[in-house]
Enzyme design. Structure first.
Site, mmCIF file in Angstrom:
data_model
loop_
_atom_site.group_PDB
_atom_site.id
_atom_site.type_symbol
_atom_site.label_atom_id
_atom_site.label_comp_id
_atom_site.label_asym_id
_atom_site.label_seq_id
_atom_site.Cartn_x
_atom_site.Cartn_y
_atom_site.Cartn_z
ATOM 1 N N ILE A 156 56.929 29.477 51.370
ATOM 2 C CA ILE A 156 55.737 30.317 51.522
ATOM 3 C C ILE A 156 54.821 30.176 50.319
ATOM 4 O O ILE A 156 53.600 30.012 50.457
ATOM 5 C CB ILE A 156 56.134 31.782 51.748
ATOM 6 C CG1 ILE A 156 56.910 31.922 53.055
ATOM 7 C CG2 ILE A 156 54.890 32.671 51.782
ATOM 8 C CD1 ILE A 156 57.482 33.311 53.294
ATOM 9 N N ASP A 176 58.988 30.089 38.707
ATOM 10 C CA ASP A 176 60.230 30.201 39.467
ATOM 11 C C ASP A 176 61.350 29.577 38.639
ATOM 12 O O ASP A 176 61.502 28.362 38.603
ATOM 13 C CB ASP A 176 60.116 29.491 40.816
ATOM 14 C CG ASP A 176 61.291 29.802 41.740
ATOM 15 O OD1 ASP A 176 62.396 30.081 41.220
ATOM 16 O OD2 ASP A 176 61.113 29.770 42.970
ATOM 17 N N CYS A 237 53.849 40.186 49.700
ATOM 18 C CA CYS A 237 54.212 39.880 51.087
ATOM 19 C C CYS A 237 55.663 39.402 51.133
ATOM 20 O O CYS A 237 56.036 38.625 52.017
ATOM 21 C CB CYS A 237 53.281 38.822 51.667
ATOM 22 S SG CYS A 237 51.648 39.437 52.108
ATOM 23 N N ALA A 238 56.465 39.855 50.184
ATOM 24 C CA ALA A 238 57.850 39.414 50.092
ATOM 25 C C ALA A 238 58.793 40.529 50.536
ATOM 26 O O ALA A 238 59.081 40.671 51.726
ATOM 27 C CB ALA A 238 58.159 38.963 48.666
ATOM 28 N N ARG A 239 59.258 41.347 49.596
ATOM 29 C CA ARG A 239 60.204 42.410 49.893
ATOM 30 C C ARG A 239 59.900 43.632 49.041
ATOM 31 O O ARG A 239 59.460 43.525 47.894
ATOM 32 C CB ARG A 239 61.656 41.958 49.605
ATOM 33 C CG ARG A 239 62.233 41.010 50.656
ATOM 34 C CD ARG A 239 62.479 41.744 51.969
ATOM 35 N NE ARG A 239 63.132 40.905 52.967
ATOM 36 C CZ ARG A 239 62.510 40.171 53.855
ATOM 37 N NH1 ARG A 239 61.183 40.102 53.848
ATOM 38 N NH2 ARG A 239 63.188 39.480 54.771
ATOM 39 N N ASP A 263 52.468 44.288 51.851
ATOM 40 C CA ASP A 263 53.072 44.141 53.179
ATOM 41 C C ASP A 263 54.562 44.444 53.111
ATOM 42 O O ASP A 263 55.248 44.381 54.120
ATOM 43 C CB ASP A 263 52.848 42.718 53.709
ATOM 44 C CG ASP A 263 53.240 42.575 55.178
ATOM 45 O OD1 ASP A 263 52.863 43.458 55.982
ATOM 46 O OD2 ASP A 263 53.922 41.589 55.518
ATOM 47 N N GLU A 268 59.846 51.396 54.480
ATOM 48 C CA GLU A 268 59.181 50.711 55.590
ATOM 49 C C GLU A 268 59.644 51.292 56.917
ATOM 50 O O GLU A 268 60.839 51.571 57.084
ATOM 51 C CB GLU A 268 59.493 49.208 55.542
ATOM 52 C CG GLU A 268 58.930 48.516 54.325
ATOM 53 C CD GLU A 268 59.198 47.008 54.315
ATOM 54 O OE1 GLU A 268 59.714 46.483 55.333
ATOM 55 O OE2 GLU A 268 58.908 46.357 53.313
ATOM 56 N N HIS A 290 54.818 45.274 57.000
ATOM 57 C CA HIS A 290 55.640 44.061 56.974
ATOM 58 C C HIS A 290 55.341 43.169 58.186
ATOM 59 O O HIS A 290 56.234 42.792 58.951
ATOM 60 C CB HIS A 290 57.132 44.416 56.942
ATOM 61 C CG HIS A 290 57.937 43.413 56.162
ATOM 62 N ND1 HIS A 290 58.932 43.769 55.292
ATOM 63 C CD2 HIS A 290 57.875 42.058 56.107
ATOM 64 C CE1 HIS A 290 59.470 42.680 54.749
ATOM 65 N NE2 HIS A 290 58.829 41.638 55.227
ATOM 66 N N GLY A 292 53.740 40.120 57.951
ATOM 67 C CA GLY A 292 53.388 38.768 57.524
ATOM 68 C C GLY A 292 53.701 37.704 58.551
ATOM 69 O O GLY A 292 52.947 36.748 58.724
ATOM 70 N N ALA A 293 54.810 37.864 59.248
ATOM 71 C CA ALA A 293 55.216 36.869 60.243
ATOM 72 C C ALA A 293 54.752 37.219 61.648
ATOM 73 O O ALA A 293 55.066 36.497 62.596
ATOM 74 C CB ALA A 293 56.741 36.729 60.231
#
Length: 324
Positions: A156, A176, A237-239, A263, A268, A290, A292-293
């Site tokens: 992503i 990262d 937009c992850a967790r 997101d 949630e 949430h 995003g997908a």
């Protein structure tokens, strides 16, 4: 490809796209239990395979009760709703569908960033409330040729970086510590840093694309917000759990950052009861549940991918996305 050799009892415990369901039902030697069927609640009784999304949590107690369970296939990347260690201990295979959500999550990332920078949602609310918006006093921020800091150099994050360069002609700095040295070598416009602080100090937009782990829990806290630019935008937009929400609220109220697009939250889906007097009270915050997908195209692709993984497992074939 060979055929599925014997009967399997497959429970689809969360909603899947109709294309995925059609492909699943076309397979021979499968008993398929779909969402809405009252038997879903008692999947522990006889399920051999489970298709799941993020709505259902599968802990060790569930795995112990489901004595016939052989595999759990998760549509999507994140598997924090599945106890992987318990699955591994009890010989249950867990697979996900990495890489498929990348385009849709990247689209939402840019949508949130642009909406905050140009104050789209804030101005829309004011217009709907009958306020006369004076353009000269309602200026936004341009993201053209600005710097994005991408935290997490997976699928992503990679697509986000590419879209940023293509749409904004902007600079990309990436962080990262777990990605190999060769990650993103083919992307010439990316500067990689080994220091999170360096990214935070340079980025006009900070975008999170890491899983929720012990290492990433509370990754962005008070100290990290103090390093960011006063006109910076944070996108998650992850967790939920990666961002310290109390620290985020303080940073917003004190004007230490410009805004945040979320997101993924601690709670949630987000509610007025939880966030009405805190984050949702700030004009520079946009929250989405949430999603995003959540495009039609992506739900079809990722659902079919999960079914394909199930069929491979049943045929005894290797699956690249196997996690246990």
């Amino acid at each position: 490809m060979g055929s599925i050799p014997k009967v399997a009892i497959v429970y689809v415990v969360d909603p899947y796209h109709e294309d995925a369901i059609a492909k699943l039902q076309s397979q021979r030697n499968l008993t398929v239990i779909l969402p809405g069927d009252p038997r879903i609640k008692s999947y522990h009784t006889d399920a051999t395979h489970i298709l799941v999304r993020s709505e259902t949590t599968i802990g060790e107690a569930d795995i112990l009760k489901a004595r016939n369970l052989k595999a759990i296939i998760k549509q999507g990347v994140g598997v924090d709703n599945i106890d992987l260690q318990a699955a591994r201990r009890h010989g249950v295979i867990v697979c996900n569908t990495p890489g498929i959500n990348s385009e849709s999550v990247a689209e939402l990332t840019l949508a949130l960033a642009l909406s905050i920078a140009r104050r789209v949602c804030e101005i829309d609310r004011r217009v709907r409330n009958g306020e006369k918006v004076i353009r000269s006093k309602t200026l936004g921020h341009s993201l053209f040729r600005k710097t994005i800091g991408v935290i997490g150099m997976g699928n992503i994050g990679r697509v986000v970086a590419k879209k940023w360069v293509g749409a904004m002609e902007g600079k990309v700095i990436a962080y990262d510590p777990y990605a190999p040295d060769s990650a993103w070598d083919d992307m010439k416009d990316v500067q990689r840093t080994a220091q999170l602080g360096e990214l935070l100090q340079q980025a006009d937009l900070v975008s999170l694309h890491v899983p929720l782990t012990e290492q990433t829990q509370g990754l962005i806290r008070k100290e990290e917000f103090a390093m960011m630019k006063s006109n910076a935008i944070l996108i998650n937009c992850a967790r939920g759990g990666i961002v310290d929400e109390e620290a985020l609220l303080d940073a917003l109220r004190e004007g230490r950052i410009l805004g945040a697009g979320l997101d993924a939250m601690d709670v949630e889906p987000p509610s007025l009861e939880k966030y009405g007097n805190t984050l949702l009270d700030h004009p520079g915050v946009i929250m989405t549940p949430h999603i995003g997908a959540s495009t039609i195209e992506n739900q079809s692709r990722s659902g079919i991918a999960a079914v394909d993984i199930l069929c491979k497992l049943l045929r005894g074939e290797e699956v690249e996305s196997r996690l246990t």
